[in-house]
Design an enzyme around this catalytic site. Structure first.
Site, PDB file in Angstrom:
ATOM      1  N   HIS A 180       0.842  -1.031  -0.061  1.00  0.00           N
ATOM      2  CA  HIS A 180       0.068   0.057  -0.060  1.00  0.00           C
ATOM      3  C   HIS A 180       0.967   1.439  -0.173  1.00  0.00           C
ATOM      4  O   HIS A 180       2.173   1.219   0.231  1.00  0.00           O
ATOM      5  CB  HIS A 180      -0.973  -0.058   1.289  1.00  0.00           C
ATOM      6  CG  HIS A 180      -0.257   0.152   2.497  1.00  0.00           C
ATOM      7  ND1 HIS A 180       0.507   1.063   3.132  1.00  0.00           N
ATOM      8  CD2 HIS A 180       0.050  -1.191   3.368  1.00  0.00           C
ATOM      9  CE1 HIS A 180       1.165   1.005   3.984  1.00  0.00           C
ATOM     10  NE2 HIS A 180       0.753  -0.584   4.514  1.00  0.00           N
ATOM     11  N   GLU A 188      -2.166  -7.156   7.291  1.00  0.00           N
ATOM     12  CA  GLU A 188      -1.016  -7.108   8.056  1.00  0.00           C
ATOM     13  C   GLU A 188      -0.914  -8.282   9.153  1.00  0.00           C
ATOM     14  O   GLU A 188      -2.277  -8.534   9.745  1.00  0.00           O
ATOM     15  CB  GLU A 188      -0.627  -5.840   8.297  1.00  0.00           C
ATOM     16  CG  GLU A 188       0.683  -5.521   9.030  1.00  0.00           C
ATOM     17  CD  GLU A 188       2.056  -5.804   8.157  1.00  0.00           C
ATOM     18  OE1 GLU A 188       2.109  -7.309   8.107  1.00  0.00           O
ATOM     19  OE2 GLU A 188       2.451  -4.982   7.597  1.00  0.00           O
TER      20      GLU A 188
END
Length: 215
Positions: free
Chosen positions: A11, A88
């Site tokens: 990202h 994550e």
């Protein structure tokens, strides 16, 4: 090439990335820098330099990844399939803390070593459990999109696991290079779940000024 091919993208930058705060599952949005990185990535993905026909797009459901996908890959006209499995690593009670404080904690009595694969993390995941989750997520995608080309937007820790799988490197070994925001990492998984690295850490789409902050 046999198997399913993945283009795995980290990202764009967040304020917490810039301030070295541990995000984990906390849903931190892109910063202005991160939005610009996603826009630069979109320009690259629409250019002749990226001559790949993408069949599917998947993303972590955390907004920093999903928004990067929306900005960078909107031109492809494909639905972005959000998944919790691509999040994550969950760092539990340590999320939100700065890395300097965590380094001091790790060095002290009773500290937590996040690189120890079996280290328990209160309300979070051990590195081993995280690795199992990420490996399973990509191998499931490889079966779902057998023989296709998949663009995936996720997180630095996820890319670290993919790097280890493609190189056959243990969870505890040091990684020599950083994982930069919006870097592109290309690998494949065949029908026997063998992972193979094709191209790693591509960042040519980023402006020089964006790299100066991290290199």
């Amino acid at each position: 090439m046999n198997g399913t091919q993945f283009w795995l993208v980290r990202h764009g930058e967040t304020e917490w990335n810039a301030n070295r705060r541990l995000q984990g599952w906390l849903d931190i949005p892109l910063s202005a820098v991160g939005v610009r990185q996603a826009e630069q990535l979109a320009e690259y993905l629409q250019s002749p330099a990226f001559d790949v026909s993408i069949d599917a797009i998947a993303s972590s459901d955390l907004s920093r990844a999903f928004e990067t996908a929306r900005i960078a890959a909107g031109h492809l006209g494909l639905q972005v399939r959000a998944s919790r499995d691509l999040r994550e690593r969950c760092y539990g009670i340590y999320e939100g803390r700065d890395w300097t404080a965590l380094d001091a904690l790790r060095a002290g009595q009773g500290g937590v070593d996040f690189r120890d694969p079996q280290q328990a993390v209160e309300k979070g995941e051990s590195l081993h459990a995280f690795s199992v989750r990420i490996s399973g997520a990509f191998e499931a995608l490889a079966q779902q999109y057998k023989g296709q080309r998949v663009l995936v937007f996720s997180h630095g820790g996820v890319i670290d696991i993919a790097w280890r799988k493609t190189h056959g490197i243990s969870l505890g070994a040091a990684r020599p290079d950083p994982i930069l925001n919006t870097s592109i990492n290309h690998f494949s998984i065949d029908e026997a779940n063998n992972w193979a690295m094709i191209d790693w850490g591509r960042i040519g789409h980023l402006e020089t000024s964006a790299l100066d902050d991290v290199l």
